[in-house]
Design a protein around this motif. Structure first.
Motif, mmCIF file in Angstrom:
data_model
loop_
_atom_site.group_PDB
_atom_site.id
_atom_site.type_symbol
_atom_site.label_atom_id
_atom_site.label_comp_id
_atom_site.label_asym_id
_atom_site.label_seq_id
_atom_site.Cartn_x
_atom_site.Cartn_y
_atom_site.Cartn_z
ATOM 1 N N ASP A 61 0.639 -1.096 0.200
ATOM 2 C CA ASP A 61 -0.047 0.051 -0.078
ATOM 3 C C ASP A 61 1.091 1.260 -0.094
ATOM 4 O OD1 ASP A 61 -2.342 -1.534 0.005
ATOM 5 O OD2 ASP A 61 -2.626 -1.381 2.065
ATOM 6 N N GLN A 62 1.911 1.260 0.832
ATOM 7 C CA GLN A 62 2.843 2.394 0.876
ATOM 8 C C GLN A 62 3.455 2.829 -0.765
ATOM 9 O OE1 GLN A 62 5.210 2.228 4.265
ATOM 10 N NE2 GLN A 62 3.599 2.944 5.755
ATOM 11 N N TRP A 63 3.751 1.439 -1.166
ATOM 12 C CA TRP A 63 4.602 1.609 -2.326
ATOM 13 C C TRP A 63 3.827 2.218 -3.516
ATOM 14 C CZ3 TRP A 63 7.179 -3.321 -5.061
ATOM 15 C CH2 TRP A 63 8.088 -2.863 -6.225
ATOM 16 N N ARG A 64 2.367 1.531 -3.492
ATOM 17 C CA ARG A 64 1.274 2.276 -4.484
ATOM 18 C C ARG A 64 0.973 3.592 -4.019
ATOM 19 N NH1 ARG A 64 -0.162 1.556 -9.744
ATOM 20 N NH2 ARG A 64 -2.288 1.984 -9.968
ATOM 21 N N GLY A 65 1.201 4.116 -3.008
ATOM 22 C CA GLY A 65 1.095 5.452 -2.207
ATOM 23 C C GLY A 65 2.230 6.399 -3.198
ATOM 24 N N HIS A 66 3.467 5.975 -3.365
ATOM 25 C CA HIS A 66 4.274 6.614 -4.274
ATOM 26 C C HIS A 66 3.975 6.793 -5.722
ATOM 27 C CE1 HIS A 66 7.589 7.163 -1.266
ATOM 28 N NE2 HIS A 66 7.089 6.158 -0.702
ATOM 29 N N TYR A 67 3.129 6.177 -6.139
ATOM 30 C CA TYR A 67 2.785 6.228 -7.645
ATOM 31 C C TYR A 67 2.519 7.242 -8.231
ATOM 32 C CZ TYR A 67 0.231 4.257 -11.747
ATOM 33 O OH TYR A 67 -0.234 4.219 -13.073
ATOM 34 N N ALA A 68 1.297 8.028 -7.844
ATOM 35 C CA ALA A 68 0.943 9.280 -8.599
ATOM 36 C C ALA A 68 1.703 10.386 -8.193
ATOM 37 C CB ALA A 68 -0.581 9.400 -7.977
ATOM 38 N N PRO A 69 2.386 10.418 -6.968
ATOM 39 C CA PRO A 69 3.412 11.550 -6.698
ATOM 40 C C PRO A 69 4.481 11.494 -7.770
ATOM 41 C CG PRO A 69 2.478 10.918 -4.876
ATOM 42 C CD PRO A 69 1.897 9.764 -5.715
ATOM 43 N N SER A 70 5.132 10.219 -7.801
ATOM 44 C CA SER A 70 6.566 10.067 -8.560
ATOM 45 C C SER A 70 5.903 10.362 -10.231
ATOM 46 C CB SER A 70 6.760 8.451 -8.563
ATOM 47 O OG SER A 70 6.000 7.686 -8.990
ATOM 48 N N MET A 71 5.174 10.060 -10.604
ATOM 49 C CA MET A 71 4.585 10.625 -11.870
ATOM 50 C C MET A 71 4.158 11.872 -12.113
ATOM 51 S SD MET A 71 2.106 7.339 -13.536
ATOM 52 C CE MET A 71 0.905 7.421 -12.339
ATOM 53 N N ASP A 72 3.841 12.455 -11.086
ATOM 54 C CA ASP A 72 3.301 13.973 -11.015
ATOM 55 C C ASP A 72 4.784 14.841 -11.168
ATOM 56 O OD1 ASP A 72 0.736 13.674 -11.095
ATOM 57 O OD2 ASP A 72 0.566 13.942 -9.031
ATOM 58 N N GLN A 73 5.778 14.084 -10.614
ATOM 59 C CA GLN A 73 7.140 14.757 -10.727
ATOM 60 C C GLN A 73 7.702 14.767 -12.009
ATOM 61 O OE1 GLN A 73 9.706 12.905 -7.484
ATOM 62 N NE2 GLN A 73 9.896 14.998 -7.151
ATOM 63 N N VAL A 74 7.291 13.927 -12.963
ATOM 64 C CA VAL A 74 7.649 13.940 -14.419
ATOM 65 C C VAL A 74 6.743 14.870 -14.944
ATOM 66 C CG1 VAL A 74 7.859 12.278 -16.236
ATOM 67 C CG2 VAL A 74 8.490 11.353 -14.244
ATOM 68 N N ARG A 75 5.572 14.743 -14.808
ATOM 69 C CA ARG A 75 4.417 15.320 -15.499
ATOM 70 C C ARG A 75 4.757 17.081 -15.176
ATOM 71 N NH1 ARG A 75 -0.745 14.826 -13.635
ATOM 72 N NH2 ARG A 75 -1.285 15.749 -15.509
ATOM 73 N N SER A 76 5.212 17.334 -14.212
ATOM 74 C CA SER A 76 5.479 18.868 -13.764
ATOM 75 C C SER A 76 6.784 19.266 -14.448
ATOM 76 C CB SER A 76 5.602 19.079 -12.299
ATOM 77 O OG SER A 76 6.700 18.464 -11.533
ATOM 78 N N GLY A 77 7.796 18.185 -14.639
ATOM 79 C CA GLY A 77 8.779 18.701 -15.455
ATOM 80 C C GLY A 77 9.881 18.662 -14.312
ATOM 81 N N ALA A 78 9.796 18.261 -13.195
ATOM 82 C CA ALA A 78 10.539 18.290 -11.933
ATOM 83 C C ALA A 78 11.622 17.393 -12.448
ATOM 84 C CB ALA A 78 10.067 18.315 -10.449
ATOM 85 N N LEU A 79 11.228 16.008 -12.826
ATOM 86 C CA LEU A 79 12.146 15.082 -13.327
ATOM 87 C C LEU A 79 11.912 14.958 -14.837
ATOM 88 C CD1 LEU A 79 11.363 11.872 -11.004
ATOM 89 C CD2 LEU A 79 13.320 13.013 -10.997
ATOM 90 N N PRO A 80 12.955 14.613 -15.469
ATOM 91 C CA PRO A 80 13.079 14.197 -17.087
ATOM 92 C C PRO A 80 12.158 13.010 -17.046
ATOM 93 C CG PRO A 80 15.185 13.600 -15.934
ATOM 94 C CD PRO A 80 14.580 14.294 -15.044
ATOM 95 N N TRP A 81 11.893 12.623 -18.322
ATOM 96 C CA TRP A 81 11.143 11.554 -18.559
ATOM 97 C C TRP A 81 11.872 10.131 -17.795
ATOM 98 C CZ3 TRP A 81 6.856 9.852 -19.143
ATOM 99 C CH2 TRP A 81 6.556 8.308 -19.725
ATOM 100 N N THR A 82 10.951 9.726 -17.263
ATOM 101 C CA THR A 82 11.484 8.482 -16.611
ATOM 102 C C THR A 82 10.432 7.277 -16.739
ATOM 103 O OG1 THR A 82 12.605 9.775 -14.898
ATOM 104 C CG2 THR A 82 12.229 7.405 -14.211
ATOM 105 N N VAL A 83 10.742 5.964 -16.798
ATOM 106 C CA VAL A 83 9.750 4.903 -16.861
ATOM 107 C C VAL A 83 9.283 4.674 -15.660
ATOM 108 C CG1 VAL A 83 10.488 4.138 -19.460
ATOM 109 C CG2 VAL A 83 11.401 3.220 -17.257
ATOM 110 N N LEU A 84 8.245 3.970 -15.802
ATOM 111 C CA LEU A 84 7.444 3.432 -14.575
ATOM 112 C C LEU A 84 8.347 2.655 -13.597
ATOM 113 C CD1 LEU A 84 5.076 3.887 -12.772
ATOM 114 C CD2 LEU A 84 4.042 1.807 -13.895
ATOM 115 N N ASP A 85 8.882 1.734 -14.348
ATOM 116 C CA ASP A 85 9.970 0.612 -13.645
ATOM 117 C C ASP A 85 10.760 1.428 -12.683
ATOM 118 O OD1 ASP A 85 9.026 -1.875 -14.332
ATOM 119 O OD2 ASP A 85 10.205 -2.255 -16.270
#
Lengths: 235, 235
Positions: free
Chosen positions: B41-65
């Motif tokens: 559950d905690q791992w999945r909790g990171h899912y949306a925030p981690s993608m949001d970092q890519v979507r916002s440009g804070a991180l460069p393109w990074t695959v889900l793996d």
């Protein structure tokens, strides 16, 4: 090795017989004789030159469906055949209804037990989805030129597929009936399998009748490719 | 309508039970109790925030793996669990071995008789190929975030898939268990089907228990989606 990617036109499906049969059926439907074999062979004759126009930059990125349509229009004009736009669209989609070689589906199913199997094709994705469904091809994944906006033998196609698979080229094999395709793949580090399709271009075929280099595997067909890879794994 | 694209995590596969079972099996193998439900559950909790970092440009393109791996490393540190790199890689790949919901494979096969079926997922292609093979999903085509280098709900993902299919959005349906995904799809002109998965997040799930808008179809599961689309076609 973890994945085998396949050239499609000629290697997996018999485009020539499939197109001829569809032109003949259309002739019967229209009550008007279309030169099925000539149209098919001349149409395919436009294939490489039309992609070369994109590869050279003379044309902007254009998917194969649109290249096919443009060359069909030129061909019909050359033969003095007048058809309306809807019919030209319909004939363009003959390329979406291609039959597999007799060994194809069985061979792919066997290979799929041990490897990821996918296309590596100059066809566009919309075309390749239809071919998959029409011919019953059990692909795990479709790699098509429009994902990369490059045509084989541009390296972007081969390396783009490896990148998306998350595999180094050494873990990926290209299977093709065309030596030029395997040369390009090998130069980039992929493994190579040649499967001759001596009737791809009809009775007068003169090229790609045999392997032109020491490809990693040379097999009679896709069932034989599976057999040879299993033999090599257990040797 | 010609194609139905599916969200995968939660809509098609039961990621939570699949991860918990793999953590439990690993605990038994290592002879060391890992808090399977909490980690999942905690791992999945990171899912949306981690993608949001890519979507916002804070991180460069990074695959889900790679996002999964980074959040796993943080999570293990937080729990004081020390594992070597190879084990972290292995656990990251738990996401490649997800089980389908009971209705999934039957529903997809029925839908495939009449429509092109494919994924529209934030998973990367290498991950999705493994999920396809592991769960026996009969996809015609895989659309994955790394083809577009964007994560849903960025419009590039939905429109990129329609473009590659050669279809206007009106001819494509998104099926998802998540209202946010359907909102994004509808805003771009796609058709929408909601399938609730009330146990996706476990016994305490509070969101996406019901349709939050008048989606084109609301179905109990994928078999019911097929039934409702057939009924609508014959009505």
């Amino acid at each position: 090795m973890q994945a085998i990617l396949f050239d499609v036109f000629g290697t997996v499906v018999d485009w020539r017989s499939s197109l001829i049969a569809q032109f003949q059926a259309l002739s019967a439907e229209l009550g008007r004789e279309l030169p099925a074999e000539t149209l098919t062979d001349q149409w395919r004759g436009h294939y490489a030159p039309s992609m070369d126009q994109v590869r050279s930059g003379a044309l902007p990125w254009t998917v194969l469906d649109d290249l096919h349509r443009a060359s069909l229009v030129a061909l019909l004009a050359q033969h003095g055949i007048s058809l309306d736009d809807a019919m030209v669209d319909r004939i363009t989609r003959f390329w979406h209804r291609l039959e597999p070689w007799p060994d194809t589906v069985d061979g792919l199913r066997r290979l799929q037990e041990r490897f990821v199997i996918g296309t590596l094709t100059n066809g566009n994705l919309a075309l390749m989805v239809d071919v998959k469904r029409h011919a019953g091809l059990p692909w795990d994944v479709l790699f098509c030129a429009d994902l990369f906006q490059h045509y084989k033998p541009d390296p972007q196609v081969y390396l783009g597929a490896c990148r998306l698979l998350g595999l180094p080229p050494q873990k990926v094999m290209l299977c093709a009936a065309h030596n030029y395709d395997l040369h390009a793949a090998r130069a980039l580090g992929l493994r190579t399998a040649f499967v001759p399709r001596p009737k791809e271009y009809g009775p007068g075929q003169r090229k790609d009748l045999a392997a032109e280099a020491d490809w990693d595997v040379v097999a009679d067909d896709l069932v034989d490719l599976d057999r040879k890879l299993r033999d090599a794994a257990s040797a």
